[in-house]
Design a protein around this motif. Structure first.
Motif, PDB file in Angstrom:
ATOM      1  N   ARG A  18      18.312  35.176  29.712  1.00 52.88           N
ATOM      2  CA  ARG A  18      17.943  36.340  28.895  1.00 52.88           C
ATOM      3  C   ARG A  18      18.446  36.294  27.457  1.00 52.88           C
ATOM      4  O   ARG A  18      18.092  37.138  26.652  1.00 52.88           O
ATOM      5  CB  ARG A  18      18.486  37.606  29.555  1.00 52.88           C
ATOM      6  N   HIS A  30      18.024  44.074  27.502  1.00 57.16           N
ATOM      7  CA  HIS A  30      18.806  43.484  28.589  1.00 57.16           C
ATOM      8  C   HIS A  30      18.903  44.438  29.779  1.00 57.16           C
ATOM      9  O   HIS A  30      18.700  45.646  29.643  1.00 57.16           O
ATOM     10  CB  HIS A  30      20.221  43.138  28.099  1.00 57.16           C
ATOM     11  N   ASP A  31      19.222  43.864  30.936  1.00 56.62           N
ATOM     12  CA  ASP A  31      19.478  44.654  32.140  1.00 56.62           C
ATOM     13  C   ASP A  31      20.923  45.130  32.085  1.00 56.62           C
ATOM     14  O   ASP A  31      21.844  44.317  32.126  1.00 56.62           O
ATOM     15  CB  ASP A  31      19.262  43.806  33.400  1.00 56.62           C
ATOM     16  N   SER A  60      19.052  51.205  28.988  1.00 56.60           N
ATOM     17  CA  SER A  60      18.218  51.377  30.161  1.00 56.60           C
ATOM     18  C   SER A  60      18.965  50.763  31.351  1.00 56.60           C
ATOM     19  O   SER A  60      19.365  49.604  31.312  1.00 56.60           O
ATOM     20  CB  SER A  60      16.888  50.658  29.951  1.00 56.60           C
ATOM     21  N   SER A  62      19.360  49.083  34.769  1.00 53.76           N
ATOM     22  CA  SER A  62      18.658  48.343  35.813  1.00 53.76           C
ATOM     23  C   SER A  62      19.296  48.626  37.169  1.00 53.76           C
ATOM     24  O   SER A  62      18.684  48.436  38.204  1.00 53.76           O
ATOM     25  CB  SER A  62      18.664  46.848  35.522  1.00 53.76           C
ATOM     26  N   HIS A  79      22.969  39.792  37.666  1.00 53.27           N
ATOM     27  CA  HIS A  79      21.974  40.863  37.607  1.00 53.27           C
ATOM     28  C   HIS A  79      21.962  41.632  36.293  1.00 53.27           C
ATOM     29  O   HIS A  79      21.182  42.570  36.138  1.00 53.27           O
ATOM     30  CB  HIS A  79      22.179  41.828  38.774  1.00 53.27           C
ATOM     31  N   GLY A  80      22.822  41.280  35.330  1.00 54.83           N
ATOM     32  CA  GLY A  80      22.797  41.962  34.049  1.00 54.83           C
ATOM     33  C   GLY A  80      24.148  41.951  33.360  1.00 54.83           C
ATOM     34  O   GLY A  80      25.016  41.143  33.655  1.00 54.83           O
TER      35      GLY A  80
END
Length: 151
Positions: A18, A30-31, A60, A62, A79-80
């Motif tokens: 990412r 990005h997550d 935001s 995720s 996962h982020g």
């Protein structure tokens, strides 16, 4: 009891896929793995140190969790990005599982306080330990119930 600093962290695999955020505005692409206060259900704002004239970055989510260890597990799994206390991520960063980003904007510290109620004010069978720390002008309290009866 002590103090800690909040760090923005992600896994090397996540950043390879990412890209690395270079400024807070990059986080919108990005997550973000966000903390949710268990008592109010509100999402915790990331304490990005910014000029007062800069608008707030709206993240935001995720994923959200009210548990630091869950957020740590998810960020290590790629996962982020998460904003976590330095003591929670210290080992994962040292082991190379995570790396910090946005270090120039990670200047927020918090102080831990431990509160123990006076003897006789607890319900028999429960020890009421409250661990509190300020995070962006709010308090997070964790009540710990021992697995053994206190007499």
């Amino acid at each position: 009891m002590g103090s800690s600093r909040f760090l923005y962290v992600g896994s090397f695999d996540y950043f390879a896929q990412r890209g690395i955020p270079m400024c807070p505005e990059d986080l919108v692409r990005h997550d973000c793995l966000l903390h949710r206060f268990p008592t109010t259900g509100t999402l915790e704002k990331w304490p990005l140190t910014r000029a007062a004239s800069k608008p707030e970055v709206r993240l935001s989510a995720s994923m959200t969790s009210n548990h630091v260890e869950t957020l740590l597990h998810m960020v290590v799994q790629g996962h982020g990005i998460a904003c976590l206390p330095d003591f929670a991520v210290k080992q994962a960063v040292a082991d190379g599982a995570l790396r910090t980003v946005l270090d120039d904007w990670a200047n927020c510290c918090s102080t831990f306080q431990v509160l123990w109620p006076p003897i006789g004010s607890c319900h028999p069978g429960f020890g009421n330990l409250s661990i509190s720390w300020p995070r962006t002008c709010s308090w997070n309290r964790i009540a710990i119930r021992p697995s053994v009866r206190i007499e």
